[in-house]
Design a protein around this motif. Structure first.
Motif, short mmCIF file in Angstrom:
data_model
loop_
_atom_site.label_atom_id
_atom_site.label_comp_id
_atom_site.label_asym_id
_atom_site.label_seq_id
_atom_site.Cartn_x
_atom_site.Cartn_y
_atom_site.Cartn_z
N MET A 127 16.07 7.53 7.90
CA MET A 127 17.33 8.18 7.50
C MET A 127 17.25 8.70 6.07
N VAL A 128 16.75 7.88 5.13
CA VAL A 128 16.65 8.35 3.74
C VAL A 128 15.76 9.59 3.70
N GLY A 129 14.68 9.57 4.48
CA GLY A 129 13.74 10.70 4.49
C GLY A 129 14.35 11.96 5.09
N SER A 130 15.17 11.80 6.15
CA SER A 130 15.69 12.99 6.82
C SER A 130 16.77 13.68 5.99
N VAL A 131 17.50 12.90 5.20
CA VAL A 131 18.67 13.47 4.54
C VAL A 131 18.42 13.81 3.06
N SER A 132 17.35 13.25 2.49
CA SER A 132 17.13 13.44 1.05
C SER A 132 16.68 14.85 0.74
N GLU A 133 17.21 15.39 -0.37
CA GLU A 133 16.80 16.74 -0.79
C GLU A 133 15.59 16.69 -1.73
N ILE A 134 15.21 15.50 -2.16
CA ILE A 134 13.97 15.35 -2.92
C ILE A 134 12.99 14.58 -2.05
N VAL A 135 11.72 14.68 -2.38
CA VAL A 135 10.74 13.89 -1.64
C VAL A 135 11.06 12.42 -1.91
N PRO A 136 11.39 11.65 -0.88
CA PRO A 136 11.85 10.29 -1.17
C PRO A 136 10.73 9.41 -1.70
N LEU A 137 11.14 8.50 -2.58
CA LEU A 137 10.22 7.45 -2.99
C LEU A 137 10.19 6.41 -1.88
N ARG A 138 9.01 6.06 -1.44
CA ARG A 138 8.89 5.04 -0.39
C ARG A 138 7.98 3.94 -0.88
N THR A 139 8.24 2.74 -0.44
CA THR A 139 7.35 1.62 -0.75
C THR A 139 6.97 0.96 0.56
N GLU A 140 6.20 1.68 1.37
CA GLU A 140 5.83 1.15 2.68
C GLU A 140 4.41 0.61 2.65
N GLU A 141 4.20 -0.46 3.37
CA GLU A 141 2.87 -1.03 3.52
C GLU A 141 2.58 -1.13 5.01
N PRO A 142 1.30 -0.99 5.39
CA PRO A 142 0.98 -1.08 6.81
C PRO A 142 1.26 -2.48 7.37
N LEU A 143 1.73 -2.51 8.60
CA LEU A 143 1.85 -3.80 9.29
C LEU A 143 0.45 -4.17 9.77
N THR A 144 0.03 -5.38 9.46
CA THR A 144 -1.34 -5.77 9.79
C THR A 144 -1.35 -7.05 10.62
N MET A 145 -2.53 -7.46 11.00
CA MET A 145 -2.69 -8.69 11.78
C MET A 145 -2.14 -9.89 11.01
N ALA A 146 -2.13 -9.81 9.68
CA ALA A 146 -1.63 -10.93 8.88
C ALA A 146 -0.17 -11.23 9.17
N GLY A 147 0.55 -10.22 9.68
CA GLY A 147 1.97 -10.42 9.96
C GLY A 147 2.23 -10.99 11.34
#
Ligand SMILES: Nc1nc2c(ncn2[C@@H]2O[C@H](COP(=O)(O)OP(=O)(O)OP(=O)(O)O)[C@@H](O)[C@H]2O)c(=O)[nH]1
Ligand SMILES: [Mg+2]
Length: 199
Positions: A33-53
């Motif tokens: 949602m933040v990505g679809s509506v933002s007029e600037i390139v959104p700042l994201r702090t995403e990390e891959p989901l891994t086997m550790a999870g």
């Protein structure tokens, strides 16, 4: 001096800025949602989901999910020349919920995103904003465009007070996400005028 006074008078006032949280449980579509509506390139702090999870991250119903927010999303949308919204997407997983208190500081309102396939994912978010008296709307994110339940049924299942709007949406669509934010703004204006808070 007269010239500088004149130019000061002509300088348009800076728009008011309002902080809004985009919240909800794990994988309900907050970053989307933040990505679809933002007029600037959104700042994201995403990390891959891994086997550790494995055994920690409950991927039931969202098996295709590849990444998760570990701190916040940040975006911005200009409503008009007097109002700009700063959007803060929360992390969804329980182990990052301690950050919600900090993210909520100064927030005037919130969108709680809801996935009908996993209603329990957003219970805690509803509770969080109710307890703090922060006005919020529930955005029902219809995964794959499906909206099998009418808003009233979702309101009952979440035991929402009458004043909390429930809006069907598609977090991937800019217009749809914007409509959710406009509903929240209407609620904030009504709350300010009536002085009634969220309920
Ligand atoms: N089909 C469909 N997929 C969606 C929709 N909204 C989000 N997704 C997908 O669902 C997955 C999860 O979306 P995110 O936006 O990462 O969810 P999130 O709430 O930010 O997740 P966390 O930060 O991990 O809590 C992503 O793969 C999105 O592309 C939707 O409306 N329909
Ligand atoms: Mg996210």
């Amino acid at each position: 001096m007269a010239g500088s006074e004149a130019s000061a008078a002509e300088t348009p006032a800076a728009p008011d800025t309002v902080k809004i949280l985009i919240a909800g449980g794990f994988g309900v579509g907050k970053t989307t949602m933040v990505g679809s509506v933002s007029e600037i390139v959104p700042l994201r702090t995403e990390e891959p989901l891994t086997m550790a999870g494995l055994g920690v991250d409950d991927l039931a119903g969202i098996e295709r999910k590849k990444a998760t927010t570990v701190a916040l999303d940040f975006g911005r949308i200009t409503i008009n020349d007097r109002l700009v919204l700063y959007l803060f997407g929360t992390p969804g997983q329980q182990r990052f919920w301690f950050m919600w208190n900090d993210l909520a500081v100064g927030a005037l309102g919130a969108v709680v995103l809801f996935d009908v396939r996993r209603p329990e994912a957003s219970f805690a978010a509803v509770d969080f904003f109710e307890r703090r008296g922060i006005p919020f709307v529930v955005g029902v994110n219809g995964f794959d465009g499906a909206h099998p339940y009418p808003p009233e049924e979702i309101r009952d299942s979440l035991a929402l007070p009458e004043g909390v709007p429930v809006v069907l949406c598609d977090a991937r669509e800019r217009e749809s996400s914007r409509d959710v934010l406009i509903t929240l703004l209407d609620l904030l204006i009504a709350s300010a005028v009536g002085g009634t808070g969220s309920a």
